[in-house]
Design an enzyme around this catalytic site. Structure first.
Site, PDB file in Angstrom:
ATOM      1  N   LYS A  73       0.611  -1.689   0.010  1.00 49.25           N
ATOM      2  CA  LYS A  73       0.094   0.333  -0.014  1.00 49.25           C
ATOM      3  C   LYS A  73       0.972   1.558  -0.272  1.00 49.25           C
ATOM      4  O   LYS A  73       0.554   2.060  -0.784  1.00 49.25           O
ATOM      5  CB  LYS A  73      -1.054  -0.037   1.326  1.00 49.25           C
ATOM      6  CG  LYS A  73      -1.468   1.614   1.564  1.00 49.25           C
ATOM      7  CD  LYS A  73      -2.814   0.973   2.535  1.00 49.25           C
ATOM      8  CE  LYS A  73      -2.405  -0.030   3.959  1.00 49.25           C
ATOM      9  NZ  LYS A  73      -1.822   0.833   4.936  1.00 49.25           N
ATOM     10  N   THR A  75       4.260   1.911  -0.602  1.00 48.64           N
ATOM     11  CA  THR A  75       5.318   1.836  -2.336  1.00 48.64           C
ATOM     12  C   THR A  75       3.827   2.320  -3.193  1.00 48.64           C
ATOM     13  O   THR A  75       4.551   2.841  -4.086  1.00 48.64           O
ATOM     14  CB  THR A  75       5.277  -0.052  -2.276  1.00 48.64           C
ATOM     15  OG1 THR A  75       5.578  -0.889  -1.291  1.00 48.64           O
ATOM     16  CG2 THR A  75       5.867   0.120  -3.934  1.00 48.64           C
ATOM     17  N   ARG A  96       2.065   7.991   6.720  1.00 48.41           N
ATOM     18  CA  ARG A  96       2.653   8.238   8.421  1.00 48.41           C
ATOM     19  C   ARG A  96       4.093   8.151   8.383  1.00 48.41           C
ATOM     20  O   ARG A  96       5.091   7.476   7.547  1.00 48.41           O
ATOM     21  CB  ARG A  96       1.573   7.169   9.294  1.00 48.41           C
ATOM     22  CG  ARG A  96       0.330   8.023   9.438  1.00 48.41           C
ATOM     23  CD  ARG A  96      -0.596   6.415   9.788  1.00 48.41           C
ATOM     24  NE  ARG A  96      -0.272   5.300   8.800  1.00 48.41           N
ATOM     25  CZ  ARG A  96      -0.502   4.068   8.912  1.00 48.41           C
ATOM     26  NH1 ARG A  96      -1.217   3.306   9.899  1.00 48.41           N
ATOM     27  NH2 ARG A  96      -0.249   3.544   7.927  1.00 48.41           N
ATOM     28  N   LYS A 107       6.620  -6.533  11.302  1.00 46.46           N
ATOM     29  CA  LYS A 107       5.470  -5.768   9.789  1.00 46.46           C
ATOM     30  C   LYS A 107       6.624  -4.799   8.855  1.00 46.46           C
ATOM     31  O   LYS A 107       6.855  -4.687   7.751  1.00 46.46           O
ATOM     32  CB  LYS A 107       4.642  -5.113   9.817  1.00 46.46           C
ATOM     33  CG  LYS A 107       4.002  -4.048   9.267  1.00 46.46           C
ATOM     34  CD  LYS A 107       3.073  -3.417   9.529  1.00 46.46           C
ATOM     35  CE  LYS A 107       2.285  -2.189   8.506  1.00 46.46           C
ATOM     36  NZ  LYS A 107       3.450  -1.501   8.168  1.00 46.46           N
ATOM     37  N   ALA A 275      -3.743   1.260  12.449  1.00 48.24           N
ATOM     38  CA  ALA A 275      -5.008   2.051  11.972  1.00 48.24           C
ATOM     39  C   ALA A 275      -5.953   0.674  13.048  1.00 48.24           C
ATOM     40  O   ALA A 275      -7.426   0.943  13.098  1.00 48.24           O
ATOM     41  CB  ALA A 275      -5.545   1.557  10.657  1.00 48.24           C
ATOM     42  N   PHE A 303      -3.181  -0.046   6.874  1.00 49.59           N
ATOM     43  CA  PHE A 303      -4.106  -1.663   6.890  1.00 49.59           C
ATOM     44  C   PHE A 303      -5.436  -1.682   5.760  1.00 49.59           C
ATOM     45  O   PHE A 303      -5.135  -1.057   4.635  1.00 49.59           O
ATOM     46  CB  PHE A 303      -4.122  -1.639   7.976  1.00 49.59           C
ATOM     47  CG  PHE A 303      -3.235  -1.978   9.253  1.00 49.59           C
ATOM     48  CD1 PHE A 303      -2.337  -3.006   8.869  1.00 49.59           C
ATOM     49  CD2 PHE A 303      -2.699  -1.814  10.074  1.00 49.59           C
ATOM     50  CE1 PHE A 303      -1.291  -3.220   9.550  1.00 49.59           C
ATOM     51  CE2 PHE A 303      -2.624  -2.225  11.122  1.00 49.59           C
ATOM     52  CZ  PHE A 303      -0.850  -3.003  10.977  1.00 49.59           C
ATOM     53  N   PHE A 383       3.578  -8.604  -9.384  1.00 53.72           N
ATOM     54  CA  PHE A 383       5.399  -9.015  -8.797  1.00 53.72           C
ATOM     55  C   PHE A 383       5.136 -10.102 -10.028  1.00 53.72           C
ATOM     56  O   PHE A 383       4.040  -9.981 -10.795  1.00 53.72           O
ATOM     57  CB  PHE A 383       3.897 -10.863  -7.689  1.00 53.72           C
ATOM     58  CG  PHE A 383       4.521  -9.948  -6.053  1.00 53.72           C
ATOM     59  CD1 PHE A 383       5.211  -9.388  -5.268  1.00 53.72           C
ATOM     60  CD2 PHE A 383       3.291  -9.185  -5.811  1.00 53.72           C
ATOM     61  CE1 PHE A 383       5.191  -9.372  -4.329  1.00 53.72           C
ATOM     62  CE2 PHE A 383       3.352  -8.107  -4.652  1.00 53.72           C
ATOM     63  CZ  PHE A 383       4.511  -8.387  -3.605  1.00 53.72           C
ATOM     64  N   TRP A 411       6.980  -0.728  -8.129  1.00 52.08           N
ATOM     65  CA  TRP A 411       7.919  -1.235  -7.560  1.00 52.08           C
ATOM     66  C   TRP A 411       9.808  -1.272  -7.958  1.00 52.08           C
ATOM     67  O   TRP A 411      10.433  -1.257  -7.810  1.00 52.08           O
ATOM     68  CB  TRP A 411       8.003  -2.768  -6.616  1.00 52.08           C
ATOM     69  CG  TRP A 411       8.956  -3.342  -6.291  1.00 52.08           C
ATOM     70  CD1 TRP A 411       8.885  -3.134  -4.349  1.00 52.08           C
ATOM     71  CD2 TRP A 411       9.823  -4.213  -6.204  1.00 52.08           C
ATOM     72  NE1 TRP A 411       9.917  -3.820  -3.780  1.00 52.08           N
ATOM     73  CE2 TRP A 411      11.409  -3.851  -4.766  1.00 52.08           C
ATOM     74  CE3 TRP A 411      10.968  -4.087  -7.661  1.00 52.08           C
ATOM     75  CZ2 TRP A 411      11.684  -5.084  -4.494  1.00 52.08           C
ATOM     76  CZ3 TRP A 411      11.693  -5.410  -6.952  1.00 52.08           C
ATOM     77  CH2 TRP A 411      12.786  -5.397  -6.048  1.00 52.08           C
TER      78      TRP A 411
END
Length: 558
Positions: A73, A75, A96, A107, A275, A303, A383, A411
């Site tokens: 998210k 990224t 954030r 995480k 969150a 999240f 991916f 990415w």
């Protein structure tokens, strides 16, 4: 072999002096407070000076429920911001700050990844500009002053059994969830039971992220309810006389932090409530400032959309008067497979049927966000193992939900991989088709608000709340807090309160274990199921692999 780790890519980046990044948004060097060469705080005087400007378009990035497969998210948020700049738009990013707990736990950080990152990555994921330390200090100053007040005579007649202000630290430490303090004799005070939460769950963190300015900050800090007397009269931070000193500690932390992406585009990084146990959004100050300086502002909520986006829309937008123009919902083929029942070790095998089955999770998030009156675009975060048939399955499913999906390769390719997404998102934002509305009105009873979120967002049959919790909510309504929105503390891994229940479960109930009043932040926290406000470290924490190499560089940080 070239090192393609996030930290290696970030370290190789060509950073511009932060004054040049500020200049892209019209922020002069005298309006920046530098923290080294590559990060700075934006001065309050400058922020005040731009308030009469029109707002840009607000774009919210959210995601499906997180899985071990990874969704990307942040990224995608960074990649979309870079993509908007690449197609000639004046854009800025608002995300954030990272908590040390996840960085050294499981995480990871919060700076994006690959060629869609915000830098300096190492600083951002560690001490950064010290905001979290200031929040921790301000929170614990209040805790110390409460116990000190009791020690020196307890003039406010606080019932030590009803002190609700816990302590915090920015680290995962399950041993501190419940502790006894003031042991060791008369000189140490009156023994009592309390506990620690992680700093990102602190009401001070929420207040800093919702306050408009220093005056608003001190007012909100003063409104914090820290304890009750024997007759249940609330005692506030203002009565403890801690609000002024706390504001002093938070003065610099209130100023948004300006950094840059790998492509030297401006990014505001400020505040960091989780969150799953807090409201999950960056600061109102950073977002509203960015909206005055850029034509498009890309922000994220933590999240999945059932937590971060719901709170962004029902709490942050309600409190700050914000209205998003479009929502980008991040999903991956891999996560669809996991939601469809595929084990993590088998994600490399093509499985179109599992993708189709797992899309139910994505579909519920799309419908939920559409229910707020905001158009939704799905970003398929690519991916390398994704097959065309699997991508086509997601695209077809999303079209059937009245939305559209766009494949993104940020990415690996940076802004080149998000040009299609950026072009479409800008067009939707410019069209002005959003008709934003919150999920529930201010005057709805508190329990009904909780049930509305449970039934309309989680698709539960209802909530389970015992008589004590119902009575507490009724009492708060009688005390004038019934107008406040709800902040649900719930597992991020499922629409239900069972983290192992993937997809779009039905027939479940949301158990409410505890409710907490955050009078300063301006919401009621409903703690659901087994969610913890102080996480623990995993069996093998990331900290075991982090250290310095022979050149004094950090290794193992992603």
């Amino acid at each position: 072999m070239t090192d393609m780790s996030d930290i290696a890519i970030a370290r190789a980046a060509r950073k511009l002096p932060i004054q040049q990044i500020g200049a892209k948004l019209g922020i002069g060097p005298d309006d920046l407070v530098p923290y080294g060469h590559d990060k700075a705080k934006v001065g309050q005087t400058f922020i005040d000076s731009v308030q009469d400007r029109p707002d840009g378009k607000l774009i919210l990035v959210t995601a499906i429920n997180p899985t071990p497969a990874g969704e990307g998210k942040t990224t995608t948020t960074v990649g979309l911001g870079d993509g908007l700049c690449a197609i000639g738009k004046r854009a800025a990013i608002c995300i954030r700050e990272a908590s040390l707990g996840p960085c050294f736990g499981m995480k990871g950080g919060a700076a994006g990844g690959g060629y869609a990152q915000v830098i300096p990555m190492e600083d951002m994921n560690l001490h950064f500009t010290g905001d979290f330390h200031a929040i921790t200090s301000a929170h614990n100053l209040l805790a110390a002053m409460i116990d000190n007040h009791i020690y020196w005579g307890n003039a406010l007649d606080i019932d030590i059994r009803r002190i609700v202000w816990r302590r915090v630290m920015d680290m995962n430490d399950r041993a501190l969830r419940q502790v006894n303090v003031s042991l060791g004799g008369v000189s140490n005070g009156f023994p009592r039971e309390t506990g620690f939460d992680i700093t990102v769950a602190s009401e001070v963190m929420a207040i800093l992220c919702l306050a408009r300015n220093l005056d608003d900050l001190q007012r909100r800090l003063g409104d914090i309810i820290v304890a009750y007397t024997r007759d249940r009269t609330p005692i506030t931070c203002r009565q403890i006389k801690a609000d002024g000193a706390m504001t002093v500690l938070l003065r610099d932390a209130m100023q948004p932090n300006l950094v840059q992406t790998l492509e030297n585009n401006p990014a505001f990084v400020h505040g960091g409530p989780f969150a799953n146990i807090a409201h999950g959004c960056n600061s109102v100050t950073a977002t509203t400032t960015a909206l005055k300086l850029a034509d498009y502002v890309v922000t994220e909520a933590g999240f999945g959309a059932d937590l971060g986006a719901e709170k962004f829309l029902n709490i942050k937008c309600r409190k700050a008067g914000l209205s998003p123009a479009v929502v980008v919902l991040v999903a991956t083929v891999r996560a669809m497979k996991m939601n469809g029942g595929v084990a993590k070790g088998e994600l490399g095998l093509e499985n179109v049927a599992a993708v189709q089955a797992g899309c139910a999770n994505l579909g519920q998030h799309i419908a939920n966000v559409q229910g707020f009156g905001v158009p939704v675009v799905v970003a398929i975060n690519h991916f390398s193992g994704d097959t065309q048939a699997e991508i086509d399955a997601v695209t077809a499913y999303v079209a059937g939900q009245g939305s559209e999906a766009i494949l993104c390769r940020h990415w690996a390719e940076g802004s080149d991989g998000t040009r299609d997404l950026a072009t479409r998102v800008a067009a939707i934002a410019d069209a002005g088709t959003a008709r934003f509305q919150t999920l529930y009105p201010d005057d709805m009873p508190l329990l009904d608000k909780i049930e509305t979120i449970a039934t309309r967002i989680y698709r539960a049959d209802g909530v389970a709340a015992d008589a004590k919790i119902r009575a507490q909510l009724t009492q708060w309504e009688a005390q004038g807090f019934g107008h406040l929105p709800i902040c649900m503390a719930k597992t991020q891994y499922s629409f239900s309160t069972d983290p192992d229940l993937r997809g779009a479960p039905r027939g479940h109930t949301v158990p409410i274990r505890e409710v907490r009043l955050s009078a300063g932040a301006g919401f009621i926290v409903a703690i659901c199921g087994d969610i913890m406000t102080m996480p623990g470290l995993p069996r093998v924490p990331a900290a075991e692999s982090i250290g310095l190499n022979a050149r004094g560089e950090i290794e193992g940080l992603f």
